[in-house]
Design an enzyme around this catalytic site. Sequence first.
Site, short mmCIF file in Angstrom:
data_model
loop_
_atom_site.label_atom_id
_atom_site.label_comp_id
_atom_site.label_asym_id
_atom_site.label_seq_id
_atom_site.Cartn_x
_atom_site.Cartn_y
_atom_site.Cartn_z
N ASP A 23 11.18 -43.43 13.91
CA ASP A 23 10.45 -43.99 15.03
C ASP A 23 9.39 -44.99 14.57
O ASP A 23 8.75 -44.81 13.53
CB ASP A 23 9.78 -42.85 15.80
CG ASP A 23 9.01 -43.33 17.01
OD1 ASP A 23 9.63 -43.90 17.91
OD2 ASP A 23 7.77 -43.13 17.05
N GLU A 67 14.04 -47.75 14.14
CA GLU A 67 13.58 -48.41 15.36
C GLU A 67 12.56 -49.45 14.91
O GLU A 67 11.39 -49.14 14.71
CB GLU A 67 12.94 -47.42 16.33
CG GLU A 67 12.59 -48.08 17.65
CD GLU A 67 11.30 -47.58 18.29
OE1 GLU A 67 11.05 -47.94 19.44
OE2 GLU A 67 10.55 -46.84 17.63
#
EC number: 2.4.1.18
Length: 634
Positions: free
Chosen positions: A316, A369
Site C-alpha cells: 500500500d 500501489e
Amino acid sequence: MSQAVSVYSLFTDFDVSLFRAGKHFRLYEKLGAHTVVHEGKEGVYFAVWAPNAQTVSVVGNFNGWNPHSHPLYVRWDSSGIWEGFIGGIGLGEVYKYHIHTGSGEHLEKADPFALLSETPPRTASIVSTTWYQWDDEEWMRNRESHNALNRPFSVYEMHLGSWMRDPEEPERLLTYREIADRLVPYIREMGFTHVELLPVMEHPFYPSWGYQITGYFAASSRYGSAQDLMYLIESLHKQGIGVFLDWVPSHFPGDAHGLYKFDGSHLFEHEDPRKGFHPDWKSYIFNYGRNEVRSFLISNAFFWLDRYHVDGLRVDAVASMLYLDYSRQAGEWEPNVFGGRENLEAVSFLQEFNEAVYAHFPDVQTVAEESTSWPGVSRPTYGGGLGFGMKWMMGWMHDTLNYFKEDPINRKYHHDKMTFGTVYSFHENFMLPLSHDEVVHGKQSLVYKMPGDEWQKFANLRALYLYMYTFVGTKLLFMGAEFGQTSEWNVNQSLDWHLTQYAPHLGIQHFVRDLNRVYKDTPALYEKGFSPDGFQWIEYGDRDNGVFAFVRRGERPSEEVLVVLHLTPVVRDYRIGVPASGTWEIILNSDEELYYGSGIQQHAVQAEDIPWMNCEMSITIKLPPLGGFILKRV
C-alpha cells in the site's frame, strides 16, 4: 502459579548480529511470546526490542498487572533486547509489556510480535500459536504455475467485514470460517483466479479498513483465530484460488499501546517529523534507514508468506514512501543528500524487501500501489528498479473512468483517454485496478459513474469490464462491482446482495462470470500481457463513432483474438480490418439478453478480401449500442 522470570534465550549471537545489520528476516521465530519447556517446566519465553528502556517487565492477569512482579533481563550485547522465561503460564495468557522509559515515563505496550490480540477496543496481546495442519500441498507444489506473469490474474479485492453478513444479525461480523464457507464457492463460480484481502492485521479503528495497523503479526481477532484465517486461505487454495494480502509498511497509527514511541523514544518511526509524520493520515512513518526496523518489516512480510501460505503482497501507498515531499508544502520536507526529493532509504528498503521475498519465495508476487511515474517499479533491482512483480496502472484507471463518465455525445472530445494508456503500457508490468478507492468518499459506485438511464448505465459498465479484461495487464475488481452495487462501499454493512434478484444486476454478475471464463480460456488475453507483441491497435481514431478495435496475441499467433468496442448508444453496421482470413466467431458479446443487453445477435462473420484499416482482410459486423465483442478465428 506463575514463577519468577528465569534467564533464557532463543537468540544466538548470530541472530543478534543479523538483527542489528537489518538482515534477520524471520524475527517472528525469536521475538514475541513463545511457549517453551525450560528446565523441565512449561512456560512462555518473552523477548522484546526496547533499547532505550530503563526496565521492561511482563504484566498480565497472571500477576495482577503488577509491573514489579516479572521483570525481563536485558541482553549483555547492547542489542536492546529484553528477554526471559516465565513458568506456569501458556497459550491464552493475556499480557503487555510495562516499559519504564529513559525519561521516566511508564508505558504499557502491546507486543509488536504478538500472534493474537484482544478483540478491539481491548488492546492487550495474547500468547498464541500459528501451528496448523495444512492441507494445501497440491496448491503449494504447483503455485508457480498459477502465479507466473504469463498466467491469468483476475483478482477479487475484498474487505472481510463488509463483504457479507448474516441478515438476521447484520451488526455481527462473520468469522473467517463462516466467510470461507460462503466465499470459496462464490469465487469458484465467478471464476476469479485470486482473492486480495484488505489488511487482516490487527487494527484498533475498524473504519480505517485495516490500514492503521497496531498488530503487524496478528490476524485480526474480530473474525477469529490465526487457524481460522488459515482455514480460509487453505479452502481457497484447495479450489485453485490464490490469496493476496494488502500489506502496509508505509505508516502506522499513534495509539498508546502500539509502535509509536515504543520505548519512550522514536524507535520504529523516524525522529524528524518531516520524515516521520504523515500529514494525510495523521500517522507515523517507519524509519527505513534503521537496520532493526528493516528486519522488523521484512520479517513481517516473510511471516505472512511463510506461516499463512499467502501467495502475494500488495504493498500500500508506495508513492508516499518514495517521495520526501509527498503531501508536503515547501519548507515541510528536507532534501536528500543529493538535493533531491527521493527518499533514498525507502528506495533501498523496497529493493531489499523485493530481493528477499523473491529469493526465499520465488513463486509469489509483490504488487505496488504506486500512483506516480517513478521509473522501474516492476523492473529488477540489478537494473535500478524497485523489484516488484507488478504495479497498479492508476493512470489507465483514471483516464478510463473519466472517459466512461462522459455522455456518449461528448466522448469524441475525450477519445484519447482510451488510447493514451498504450503510450506507456509496457513500461511496467501493470495491473488494471478498479479498486475500493474508486467507490468511497462521494466518488459513487462504478455503475452510478456511468451516464444515461438504467439500461445505458449497465451497458456502459459491461463495456468497461470488457475493455479492462481484454486490455493489456492483469485485472483487479473490488467486491460488489461484479453485480453492479449501486451504493458506495460502506465498511459498516454488508454488500447489497439482494440486488442480484433484479435483471440488471444479475446480468452484470453473469457477464463478469463469463468474462472470467473467457479470459482464463483464452491465452491470447494473458500470455503476453506485459509485452507490445501481445497488442495491436486496429482502429483507434474513430472518435465520431466511438469505436475501438484491437488484436490480442499470445504465444501461438493462430489463437489471436479481435476485440471491438462501440461506445455510442446506437446500432451501427461497421467494417473492421482483421489480421487474417477465415471465419471470425464471437466468443463473448456484452449485449446478450442474458447480461441485460438488447440482444443484437451475431455469431460468426466471414473475412472478405477487402483491405481496411491497414489490414489485407476485413469483416462487416453489426455493432450493438454501448457494447462490444471478443472474436476468435475458427
